[in-house]
Design an enzyme around this catalytic site. Structure first.
Site, PDB file in Angstrom:
ATOM      1  N   TRP A 345       0.817  -1.214   0.000  1.00  0.00           N
ATOM      2  CA  TRP A 345       0.000   0.000   0.000  1.00  0.00           C
ATOM      3  C   TRP A 345       0.848   1.261   0.000  1.00  0.00           C
ATOM      4  O   TRP A 345       0.363   2.339  -0.367  1.00  0.00           O
ATOM      5  CB  TRP A 345      -0.942  -0.007   1.200  1.00  0.00           C
ATOM      6  N   ASN A 349       0.747   3.118  -5.086  1.00  0.00           N
ATOM      7  CA  ASN A 349       0.171   4.422  -5.409  1.00  0.00           C
ATOM      8  C   ASN A 349       0.945   5.472  -4.616  1.00  0.00           C
ATOM      9  O   ASN A 349       0.520   5.899  -3.542  1.00  0.00           O
ATOM     10  CB  ASN A 349      -1.318   4.435  -5.057  1.00  0.00           C
ATOM     11  N   PRO A 351       1.666   8.799  -5.109  1.00  0.00           N
ATOM     12  CA  PRO A 351       1.078  10.111  -4.803  1.00  0.00           C
ATOM     13  C   PRO A 351       0.161  10.095  -3.585  1.00  0.00           C
ATOM     14  O   PRO A 351       0.223  10.998  -2.736  1.00  0.00           O
ATOM     15  CB  PRO A 351       0.309  10.456  -6.083  1.00  0.00           C
ATOM     16  N   VAL A 352      -0.695   9.069  -3.467  1.00  0.00           N
ATOM     17  CA  VAL A 352      -1.582   8.983  -2.301  1.00  0.00           C
ATOM     18  C   VAL A 352      -0.779   8.688  -1.043  1.00  0.00           C
ATOM     19  O   VAL A 352      -1.054   9.244   0.030  1.00  0.00           O
ATOM     20  CB  VAL A 352      -2.665   7.901  -2.524  1.00  0.00           C
ATOM     21  N   HIS A 353       0.228   7.816  -1.164  1.00  0.00           N
ATOM     22  CA  HIS A 353       1.062   7.498  -0.002  1.00  0.00           C
ATOM     23  C   HIS A 353       1.773   8.738   0.522  1.00  0.00           C
ATOM     24  O   HIS A 353       1.825   8.970   1.738  1.00  0.00           O
ATOM     25  CB  HIS A 353       2.084   6.424  -0.371  1.00  0.00           C
ATOM     26  N   TYR A 361      -0.512  11.002   8.503  1.00  0.00           N
ATOM     27  CA  TYR A 361       0.221  10.100   9.389  1.00  0.00           C
ATOM     28  C   TYR A 361       1.185  10.862  10.310  1.00  0.00           C
ATOM     29  O   TYR A 361       1.139  10.709  11.538  1.00  0.00           O
ATOM     30  CB  TYR A 361       0.978   9.068   8.558  1.00  0.00           C
ATOM     31  N   HIS A 386     -12.627   4.678  -0.386  1.00  0.00           N
ATOM     32  CA  HIS A 386     -12.974   3.535  -1.236  1.00  0.00           C
ATOM     33  C   HIS A 386     -14.488   3.324  -1.261  1.00  0.00           C
ATOM     34  O   HIS A 386     -15.078   3.113  -2.331  1.00  0.00           O
ATOM     35  CB  HIS A 386     -12.271   2.264  -0.737  1.00  0.00           C
ATOM     36  N   TYR A 448     -27.676  -5.891  -8.504  1.00  0.00           N
ATOM     37  CA  TYR A 448     -28.625  -6.669  -9.313  1.00  0.00           C
ATOM     38  C   TYR A 448     -29.911  -6.929  -8.535  1.00  0.00           C
ATOM     39  O   TYR A 448     -31.023  -6.738  -9.051  1.00  0.00           O
ATOM     40  CB  TYR A 448     -27.965  -7.986  -9.713  1.00  0.00           C
TER      41      TYR A 448
END
Length: 456
Positions: A345, A349, A351-353, A361, A386, A448
């Site tokens: 993780w 990614n 840029p997000v980290h 953090y 998400h 569905y």
């Protein structure tokens, strides 16, 4: 008597000249290390010292870890060939069973229900209001016409409305499609993270410099440059490349166009039929068939995820960065070598980290939060976004994505404490390959069922 005496003492040999220093034999007695040096220069394997006539030495089997052997190129090639043949069979089976389902024209309907109504595009255009609101708030803070407290309130209000406004519009407007909603919310989410970084960075600069910040003010053009460059973290001066490489730009553009068509074709031809055939086992709660459907979906889903990764993080981001001469191209690291879930993780990614590390953090650590709780908080934030990006476009809240992200916390703990090396890497790959199809099937099943119940 032969040239070599097998008795107790050494036998003296005559020196013989050879035509080449890399010849097969030299009669000159040399030490083992010198012989091996000569053989190495000639590209030959070193000779292990052994008594003349012996054919056995102390050595490990080639596939044992203690042998130190690491050249498995042939086995890797075999794996690639077998993978290619297996997927070729699956593709042929799919075409024989369903025919050609690829229809590029059908993609337009995923974005537009009514060709005269473009709610997703209008929603994206309105996002400029939030950009300008953040810019003018910072200008007032820079010249000192409003206090830091007032500026914080205005920024917080702007960021809160930025998340609520598109959600309310998507849930209330029936003409907006799920795909159009997802694209719009993705842009608003990126904008939220960028404006949050813009707010924090300017505040840090004012605190450090203790200056009235005509020095910190930025024009509209620089603000929009930050909005469009492929980064989430704001800074006063970005690294810039010296020129635009036209060949590099064209290659990335061609990759983007080709891979986008490939993604759409694979989804139409492979994913949609598999999902449609999975609804009946889920409705009947046939566990064995559910597992079989999930495993059948895992292969194309993972293949599409890998293509999407390359298309987005390499082709698209490099295209935009090259066009804008943005110098920092570290959009991903070697996540495929991840031996822990946390490493994955942190590196798939970047840029997000970087944003999470810089704006979430580390501020938590400075406030006295311990590392485990800070990491858990980061996963909670990621779980929220998400779920936000999935549930709102589908207009239903099932929290499968949220729970899937939260499960990464205990999974990360188990992998880091009980698995390492290749076993840890295998665990990460399994979680990626299996986890995503489960979430996809759960959401599709619920979507569905919800729409069938509403229609009946």
């Amino acid at each position: 008597m032969s040239d070599l005496d097998h008795g107790s003492g050494p036998v003296t040999r005559r020196r013989r000249k050879t035509l080449s220093s890399c010849g097969a034999a030299t009669a000159q007695p040399t030490s083992g290390s010198k012989v091996n040096e000569k053989r190495a220069k000639c590209g030959q394997s070193p000779v292990k010292s052994r008594a003349e006539g012996d054919c056995h030495v102390l050595q490990e089997s080639l596939l044992s870890s203690a042998s130190g052997y690491s050249n498995y190129r042939g086995i890797l090639n075999w794996c690639v060939i077998m993978l290619g043949l297996t997927n070729a069979r699956l593709c042929l089976e799919n075409i024989i069973k369903y025919g050609i389902l690829v229809d590029p024209i059908q993609v337009v309907s995923l974005f537009l229900k009514d060709p005269y109504s473009w709610p997703a595009a209008c929603l994206i255009i309105v996002s400029n209001f939030f950009i300008l609101a953040a810019l003018y708030t910072e200008r007032r803070l820079a010249v000192g016409t409003i206090s830091e407290t007032t500026g914080l309130i205005l920024h917080s209000l702007n960021l809160t409305i930025l998340l609520i406004f598109p959600t309310a519009l998507i849930l209330s407007v029936t003409s907006i499609t799920p795909v159009g909603s997802f694209v719009s919310l993705g842009i608003y989410t990126v904008l939220f993270l960028k404006l949050y970084s813009y707010k924090d960075t300017n505040r840090w600069c004012r605190e450090i410099r203790q200056a009235k910040a005509k020095r910190l003010t930025r024009s509209h053009s620089y603000m929009y440059y930050f909005i469009f460059v492929p980064t989430l973290c704001y800074q006063l001066n970005f690294p810039r490349s010296s020129r635009v490489r036209k060949r590099f730009l064209i290659r990335r553009l061609l990759e983007m166009l080709f891979l986008m068509q490939l993604l759409v074709g694979l989804i139409q031809q492979w994913i949609v039929p598999t999902i449609q055939n999975s609804m009946k086992p889920f409705q009947e709660m046939d566990f064995s068939r559910m597992v079989e459907r999930m495993l059948k979906l895992a292969v194309p889903n993972h293949f599409i995820w890998l293509i999407f990764f390359y298309w987005f993080f390499h082709s698209s981001m490099n295209f935009v960065a090259e066009l804008l001469q943005f110098g920092d191209r570290e959009f991903y690291r070697d996540w495929w070598n991840s031996e822990t879930v946390t490493y994955f993780w942190s590196n798939w990614n970047v840029p997000v980290h970087k944003w999470c590390l810089r704006h979430f953090y580390r501020p938590l650590l400075r406030k006295g939060t311990n590392k485990f709780m800070a990491k858990t908080a980061v996963f909670l934030l990621s779980a929220f976004f998400h779920e936000y990006l999935v549930s709102v476009p589908l207009k239903m809240f099932r929290f499968w994505a949220f729970m899937g992200m939260l499960l990464q916390v205990p999974l990360a703990w188990v992998v880091s404490h009980y698995l390492s090396g290749n076993y840890g890497n295998a665990a990460v790959w399994i979680s990626i390959i299996i986890g995503q199809p489960v979430a996809v099937l759960m959401y599709v099943h619920d979507y569905y069922v919800t729409h069938n119940e509403s229609s009946t």
